[in-house]
Scaffold this active site. Structure first.
Site, short mmCIF file in Angstrom:
data_model
loop_
_atom_site.label_atom_id
_atom_site.label_comp_id
_atom_site.label_asym_id
_atom_site.label_seq_id
_atom_site.Cartn_x
_atom_site.Cartn_y
_atom_site.Cartn_z
N TYR A 1 1.05 -1.03 -0.26
CA TYR A 1 -0.43 0.27 -0.16
C TYR A 1 1.23 1.28 0.10
O TYR A 1 1.75 1.18 0.67
CB TYR A 1 -1.25 0.29 1.12
CG TYR A 1 -2.21 1.06 1.07
CD1 TYR A 1 -3.11 0.88 0.46
CD2 TYR A 1 -1.82 2.43 1.68
CE1 TYR A 1 -4.30 2.06 0.18
CE2 TYR A 1 -2.99 3.44 1.68
CZ TYR A 1 -3.69 3.12 1.01
OH TYR A 1 -4.82 4.48 0.38
N GLN B 1 -10.43 0.18 0.88
CA GLN B 1 -11.50 -0.52 0.46
C GLN B 1 -9.96 -1.66 -0.45
O GLN B 1 -9.50 -2.60 -0.66
CB GLN B 1 -12.51 -0.17 -0.70
CG GLN B 1 -11.52 1.30 -1.28
CD GLN B 1 -11.25 2.60 -0.04
OE1 GLN B 1 -12.07 2.20 0.47
NE2 GLN B 1 -12.05 3.50 -1.25
N ASN C 1 -3.08 5.52 6.39
CA ASN C 1 -3.26 6.98 7.60
C ASN C 1 -4.46 5.43 8.86
O ASN C 1 -4.76 4.06 8.47
CB ASN C 1 -5.06 7.31 6.38
CG ASN C 1 -5.80 6.69 6.41
OD1 ASN C 1 -6.00 5.63 5.84
ND2 ASN C 1 -6.74 7.56 4.78
N GLN D 1 10.84 16.62 10.73
CA GLN D 1 9.69 15.30 11.11
C GLN D 1 8.58 15.74 11.35
O GLN D 1 7.52 15.29 11.62
CB GLN D 1 10.46 15.07 12.62
CG GLN D 1 9.66 13.91 12.77
CD GLN D 1 9.69 12.95 11.98
OE1 GLN D 1 11.00 12.33 11.46
NE2 GLN D 1 9.03 11.58 12.17
N GLU E 1 10.38 5.75 16.20
CA GLU E 1 10.63 5.01 15.52
C GLU E 1 12.46 5.71 14.86
O GLU E 1 12.91 4.36 14.43
CB GLU E 1 9.43 6.01 14.44
CG GLU E 1 9.83 5.21 12.93
CD GLU E 1 9.25 5.68 11.95
OE1 GLU E 1 9.37 5.47 10.76
OE2 GLU E 1 8.46 7.26 12.35
N HIS E 2 12.26 6.54 14.86
CA HIS E 2 13.54 7.25 14.62
C HIS E 2 14.71 7.98 15.56
O HIS E 2 13.75 8.97 16.73
CB HIS E 2 14.18 8.42 13.61
CG HIS E 2 12.87 8.42 12.13
ND1 HIS E 2 11.64 8.62 12.43
CD2 HIS E 2 13.19 7.20 11.07
CE1 HIS E 2 11.45 8.20 10.41
NE2 HIS E 2 12.27 7.19 10.54
N GLU F 1 1.21 -38.43 27.08
CA GLU F 1 0.15 -37.10 26.75
C GLU F 1 -1.92 -37.75 26.56
O GLU F 1 -2.54 -36.72 25.69
CB GLU F 1 0.58 -36.42 25.39
CG GLU F 1 1.96 -36.00 26.05
CD GLU F 1 2.17 -34.62 24.71
OE1 GLU F 1 2.13 -34.75 24.11
OE2 GLU F 1 3.07 -33.45 25.19
#
Length: 446
Positions: A139, A201, A224, A269, A337-338, A423
């Protein structure tokens, strides 16, 4: 920027609340759901409905959501090879050259990574067989903006790993086309197919398959809140690379750091979006004040200053600590993240940093976004505590190999049968014992 001098307050800021929960509560998200469904429902329920529609109605649901959500009626979902070829005429040659340079470096890094891993092995009849996934869906965020760098950073590691087919789903621009830079990057990265579908979708189509879009084995890439929730809900039907929230950077700086560089990196950033997080941690009160002033100066000149200002006000801070030890403590708590190290003898601290997606020394984080080589798709929202940046490993799977000799079977069989009977799995035990019996008669146990 606000300056925090209390360690407890700094910890509270960094731990915060879930970025997904925060995004769900945004007024814009609620309004968008109301426009699409004509009622107030939670984002996860909205996504669930979209997934269900695509699962049951396939392409027709994609066309319907394209009209309802994106406001455009598409004639077809797939980008043609002619459109991809034509995209080169619409992109400046300098950008094409820059994308090719970035692609070469991303390819070289991940090829070296694959070679260094050396996963395949067989030793004493036991080992691994490593194979690549068959088909991966990537994506790529789009619509009003475009991110050709993300195409390179997600597709190339998959291709290097040996994935046979990599397809892209990306929302079309307002004119119904995929931006030319995205298509050029897709061509450079050797993408198999490109589809003009965005949002939840698109994730549904990749997970379940439709007449036009084939079902994939794994879905990768950021998006998003709706894309993130959709990936979360389809996990299990397909694999996912992770749940990517708003981007985040932490800078640890000491007296030797350049305040101009610190401010520039914080703003780089913050300009992503209002939910981005930019944090400076320093033991120098002088640097804290200088960076705060420098941010104001540079912010005034930024094209995206409104977004950057909101980001810094809502999620940014300068934290003043007693020493570098406290700074590292906060970093390991936050798992950013960074992480950018602007301190003397930075490499000597690497062994103490346990949780960070990417660590940057001597280069701005933006270089990592584009041309350094490692993928810029990294764990966010404190998930660096247990996950890693995208790499060839994300596209490989391991099959265990057990190829034992009759001698090994004689040695291990009795204990296996004993455990199986304990078992209550008698057939398990018998399947071993009949082979042991055969070996006892001088036959082969296989």
């Amino acid at each position: 920027m606000k300056i925090i001098r209390d360690l407890g307050a700094a910890k509270s800021l960094l731990l915060g609340h879930s970025t997904i929960e925060f995004a769900e509560a945004l007024p814009g998200v609620k309004q968008r759901i109301r426009e699409i469904f004509d009622e107030d429902i939670k984002p996860d329920e909205a996504v669930r409905r979209i997934l269900s529609e695509v699962h049951s109605r396939g392409d027709q649901a994609l066309f319907d959501f394209g009209r309802k959500i994106d406001g455009m009626g598409l004639a077809q979902l797939e980008v043609t090879k002619g459109e991809i070829a034509e995209s080169y005429k619409k992109v400046d040659k300098e950008l094409v050259s820059a994308l090719q340079l970035a692609a070469d470096r991303v390819h070289a890094f991940h090829l070296t990574q694959k070679q260094k891993l050396g996963l395949d092995f067989v030793e004493k009849g036991l080992g691994f067989i490593v194979s690549a996934l068959d088909r991966v869906g990537v994506y790529i965020p789009g619509g009003r903006a475009y991110y050709p760098s993300t195409v390179l950073m997600t597709v190339i590691p998959a291709k290097v790993a040996g994935v046979t087919e990599v397809i892209i789903a990306t929302p079309p621009a307002p004119d119904g086309t995929v931006p030319a830079p995205t298509l050029v990057a897709a061509d450079i990265a050797k993408v198999s197919r490109v589809f003009k579908v965005g949002g939840a979708q698109a994730i549904a189509a990749l997970a379940y398959g439709t007449k036009s879009i084939p079902k994939v084995d794994k879905i990768c890439g950021p998006g998003n809140i709706f894309v993130t929730l959709a990936k979360k809900q389809v996990y299990g039907t397909v694999a996912i690379d992770g749940l990517h929230g708003p981007t985040e950077t932490v800078i640890i700086a000491d007296d030797s750091a350049n305040p101009v560089f610190c401010a520039a990196d914080l703003l780089a950033q913050a300009e992503h979006d209002e939910m981005a997080s930019a944090i400076l941690i320093t033991a120098s009160s002088r640097l804290a004040e200088e960076v705060s002033e420098e941010v104001k100066r540079q912010l005034a000149k930024l094209e995206r200053r409104i977004i950057a200002k909101q980001s810094l006000e809502q999620n940014g801070a300068i934290v003043v600590v007693t020493n570098i030890d406290e700074a590292i403590q906060l970093v390991n708590l936050y798992a950013p993240e960074h992480l950018c190290l602007m301190i003397k003898d930075a490499r000597s601290y690497l062994s103490r940093i346990r949780h960070a997606g990417g660590i940057f020394i001597g280069a701005p984080e933006a270089i990592g976004d584009y041309t350094a080589g490692p993928s810029h798709v990294m764990p966010t929202g404190r998930t660096a505590r247990f996950s890693s940046p995208l790499s060839v490993l994300d596209f490989l799977k391991i099959s265990i190999l057990i190829d034992l000799s009759d001698k090994d079977l004689s040695l291990l069989g009795p204990a296996s049968a004993t455990i199986a009977r304990a078992e209550g799995l008698i057939a398990h035990a018998v399947s071993v014992e009949v082979r042991l019996e055969q070996l006892g008669k001088g036959g082969a146990g296989k």
